[in-house]
Every structure is written in C-alpha cells, then in structure tokens.
Enzyme design. Structure first.
Site, mmCIF file in Angstrom:
data_model
loop_
_atom_site.group_PDB
_atom_site.id
_atom_site.type_symbol
_atom_site.label_atom_id
_atom_site.label_comp_id
_atom_site.label_asym_id
_atom_site.label_seq_id
_atom_site.Cartn_x
_atom_site.Cartn_y
_atom_site.Cartn_z
ATOM 1 N N SER A 110 -20.230 -2.109 30.652
ATOM 2 C CA SER A 110 -20.266 -2.784 32.114
ATOM 3 C C SER A 110 -19.153 -3.237 32.771
ATOM 4 O O SER A 110 -19.323 -3.252 33.888
ATOM 5 C CB SER A 110 -21.497 -3.646 31.851
ATOM 6 N N GLU A 291 -28.454 -21.814 34.284
ATOM 7 C CA GLU A 291 -28.557 -21.988 32.888
ATOM 8 C C GLU A 291 -27.118 -22.042 32.081
ATOM 9 O O GLU A 291 -26.247 -21.763 32.928
ATOM 10 C CB GLU A 291 -29.040 -20.528 32.357
#
EC number: 3.1.3.1
Length: 524
Positions: A110, A291
């Site tokens: 990625s 988060e």
C-alpha cells in the site's frame, strides 16, 4: 453432515423463487439494454470543465471481486437478492483498469502504490513519497529522492486540502500525501532504528505536522503516535497499548495547535460527539484523531466515540468547500484491507459498503459540473467467491453443493491463503459445524498464513466529473494523479490553462480555455 441432495434441492428452490417475474420477460432485458445504450451515447458530450474540486476515494485492498461482493451485500442489506444492486461507484460513467505493481514488486504493497496514485511516480514496496531510487529502511537514500503529491500541488494552487481515513492518519495511504519516508512503518520515532534517527530522518507523524502545516482537515486514527511515550490516552486510560509512543517527548497535537494563525478557528477533537457538534462553517482547521491506532471496524464501531466514514466525509466537505478556489480531498476506506488480511470477509465487505455510502454522500454535496471524483484501489487481495451459488444466495453463505472430493460443504467466499486454513482430524474443517456468518469468521484458505496476502491483478478506476473520460483504458497506476491535476489546472502540466497572471485576478482560481483551441496531440 448435510445431505448433498438437500443442498442441491435448496439451491434449486432458491433459484426458482428469487427470479422476479419481470425478469422472465425478454422485453425487460431488451428495454434495460436500450436505456443503457441511450445513456452511453450521451457520454459523447464530454465534460471538459475545470475541476474546481477533486475527491479521491481509495478503497485499500478493494479488488474487483471485493467490489462485486460488496454490491451483493449492499443489496442484501436492503432485503434484495443483491446482484442487481448498483453501488454508487457503479453509477460513474467511466471505468479504467490500473496496473498496480511496484517498481520492485509484482504483487504490491500500500505504500509504493500510494506514491504512484498520489505522487505520480511508481516506487519501491514499503516506501512513501520517494522515488524508486530510495530503498526501504535505508534513511540515507531518502534525501534528494523526495516526490510531492497532488495534495501539495492543490495546496500550492490555493485550494483547501483534506485527508480522511479509517486507518491511522500516518498509515501508508495518507502518508504518501505529505511524507517522504524510506519506510512506511516509521509511524513515530519509537518505531525507527537508531541509525535512521542519527542520520536525520523524521518519523511520519512528525512529518504530518511539519511538512505541510496548513492541511485544513485531518481525520482518522493514530492518537498514540502524537504524544510522548507512556502518556495516558484520553479514551483508554488503563490500556498500556494506547499510550503515547514518542521518544522525543513532543506533543504533536500542541504543535499543530500552535502552528495555526490566531485569527483562524482550529479544533482538535477525539470523538464522534465532538465532531457532530461542530459548526463546519466556523471551522478553518480540523484535526480529529478518534482512536490510538486504526479506527474500529464499521461493524464494531461505537456510535458515541467513533464517527463513520460517511460522517467524517460530510464534515470534511462542509469545511473544505468554503474555499472559492476549491479543494482536494483524499478519502481512504482503509480497513477493507485489514479485514481481508485477517481473513474476515464480513468485516472487509461492510467496510466497502460504508465507503460506498460515503461516496454517495460526497456526490450529493458536490456537482458534476465542477467536481472530479475518482474511486479506485491500491491493490487487490486473494479473495474470491464462487461455487455456482444461486441468485440471492447470502454472500456469506454456503455453495449449493458438497465438495466431490472430501464430501464437505464450503462457503462461497474463500481465500487463496491466510489464517482461515484449518485441518481437523487430518481433514478440511466441516464449515457446517461452525458459525460462518459470524462477524469475525475467518473464511477457509488454501494455504496457511497468519496474514492473508495482497493480489496482483489490475484494479478498477471509476471516475465522474470534469475530464473523467481521461481515465478510460488500462493504465499504469501513476497516471491517475496526472489526470486529476490536469483536470484541476494544478501541478506541472498547465499549458492548457489560462495564464497564471489572469488567474490571479479570478477569485475562483484558474480557468480552462476552450479545448477546441488545442490540437489533440497537446491534450492527450
């Protein structure tokens, strides 16, 4: 064990019962084809406007098989068979294929792919924002090999820019928009080797706050990489894994706040309640870190603390579209990839459906006349579904037959490799004895691996809006940002745009001259 005759009988029953009456009439299909043809003929009227806005949706790991399965899931969530359903991306008029290989990898990762579709340059596996001259994990190969992204090009042109992701904001996909790193895993200095630190390389979180200081919108996970080591997390106070990681003692959130001009309205938020309470029209800069690491899967999401991707996209566009020169927004459905790596197809596909929901939301807030929207993936996965399933079969269900070799049932969804490989008593596990519809069920795989791998096939590129037709065939992945830049009159290729001196006097930014004035050899 399930009788093979019963399974086949059920399949036959499903097939007959789920064929809508209208589909039994040949006129239905002929009329549908004629309507599609009429729409296709309209596409000859090309949209050659300037793209004031550019939105890129990146489904991490969203291969074509994932798109198809997500389409069926979307339909089944609305109590339809599913196959006939249209995703929002299915409605885009132009579709291309992207070749995803990295310069040193047949099956890519990625990071190298993000460098391609954001910076316009193919790169090595594991590196972000640097050319193929930089080698992974070798800090001393970074300097002089940095490449900039379309986010930087848009910012330099006076547009507002934003990054929204369901992963960490310093993960592979978003990091290529602003960072230059020989290793995608250098999230904070805590993850960097001493040699890299001594040679002066900076971690990706540090670069997020320093390389392009005026990114208007940043939303996703990754809180712990912004704070000094062992600093208690605001949400998970007793979780040691959620604590700050930085060895340099920096509080990057404070640094972000201090960079912002005092006459501007900047907001740092960490939960969904704060996000939805914002008045976007009084927000100039937004940093939302929801988060410590990646955000929760959509199926596991806490509706109080964690916003959905579509909610984040809505607020991002409301903030960015205030700029009369327009904006560039990168949106990543990043946890599609994570679900597949874990062999959890249900998690992955629900992530893809949520990203499609965000695509629809963005479409309702913008115009085809001035907004180019591109939806694509960085790579695929070894994810598949088959087995001659009948129409309307649950996408997470069984194939309508038993294996003619081991006489056991099997799910339609399978992986080529991954953690779902399991042998019980020397044989393949009997899936009828487990809850294969569970959110975290790991589909069976052919080869045992702790983490399922990427796939190497081409991925789809969907586009709509100004110059969308330039994404039209099979392309190298690095072609994508050059099209987006051309459409928006940003970056290096500005020969077709109005002179910069004239553009400065126009509040809306540069304009395209009529394309009819230019020969095709210049335009394409």
């Amino acid at each position: 064990m399930i009788s093979p005759f019963l399974v086949l009988a059920i399949g036959t029953c499903l097939t007959n019962s789920l064929v809508p009456e209208k589909e039994k009439d040949p006129k239905y299909w002929r009329n549908q084809a004629q309507e599609t043809l009429k729409y296709a003929l309209e596409l000859q009227k090309l949209n050659t406007n300037v793209a004031k806005n550019v939105i890129m949706f990146l489904g991490d790991g969203m291969g074509v098989s994932t798109v198809t399965a997500a389409r069926i899931l979307k339909g089944q969530l609305h109590h339809n068979p599913g196959e006939e359903t249209r995703l929002e991306m299915d409605k885009f008029p132009f579709v291309a294929l992207s070749k995803t290989y990295n310069t040193n990898a047949q099956v890519p990762d990625s990071a190298g792919t993000a460098t391609a579709y954001l910076c316009g340059v193919k790169a090595n596996e594991g590196t972000v924002g640097v050319s193929a001259a930089a080698e992974r994990s070798r800090c001393n190969t970074t300097q002089g090999n940095e490449v900039t992204s379309i986010l930087r090009w848009a910012k330099d042109a006076g547009k507002s820019v934003g990054i929204v992701t369901t992963t960490r904001v310093n993960h592979a996909t978003p990091s290529a928009a602003y960072a230059h790193s020989a290793d995608r895993d250098w999230y904070s200095d805590n993850e960097m080797p001493p040699e890299a630190l001594s040679q002066g390389c900076k971690d990706i979180a540090y670069q997020l706050m320093h390389n392009i200081r005026d990114i208007e919108v940043i939303m996703g996970g990754g809180r712990k990489y912004m704070y000094p080591k062992n600093k208690t997390d605001v949400e998970y106070e007793i979780d040691e894994k959620a604590r700050g990681t930085r060895l340099d003692g920096l509080d990057l959130v404070d640094i972000w706040k201090n960079f912002k001009p005092r006459h501007k309205h900047s907001h740092f938020i960490w939960n969904r309640t704060e996000l939805l309470a914002l008045d976007p029209y009084n927000v100039d800069y937004l940093l939302g870190l929801f988060e410590p690491g990646d955000m929760q899967y959509e199926l596991n999401r806490n509706n109080v603390t964690d916003p959905s991707l579509s909610e984040m996209v809505t607020v991002a566009i409301q903030i960015l579209q205030k700029n009369p020169r327009g904006f560039f927004l990168l949106v990543e459905g990043g946890r599609i990839d994570h679900g597949h790596h874990e062999g959890k197809a249900k998690q992955a596909l629900h992530e893809a459906v949520e990203m499609d929901r965000a695509i629809g939301r963005a479409g309702s807030m913008t115009s085809l006349e001035d907004t180019l929207t591109v939806v694509t993936a960085d790579h695929s996965h070894v994810f598949t579904f088959g087995g001659y399933t009948p129409r309307g079969n649950s996408i997470f269900g069984l194939a309508p037959m038993l294996s003619d070799t081991d006489k056991k049932p099997f799910t339609a969804i399978l992986y080529g490799n991954g953690p779902g490989y399991k042998v019980v008593g020397g044989e393949r596990e009997n899936v009828s004895m487990v809850d294969y519809a569970h959110n975290n069920y790991q589909a069976q795989s052919a080869v045992p691996l702790r983490h399922e791998t990427h796939g190497g096939e081409d991925v789809a590129v969907f586009s709509k809006g100004p110059m969308a037709h330039l994404l039209h065939g099979v392309h190298e992945q690095n072609y994508i940002p050059h099209v987006m830049a051309y459409a928006a009159c940003i970056g290096a290729n500005l020969d077709h745009c109005a002179p910069a001196s004239s553009a400065r006097n126009l509040a809306a930014g540069p304009l395209l001259l009529p394309l009819a004035l230019f020969p095709l050899s210049i335009l394409f």
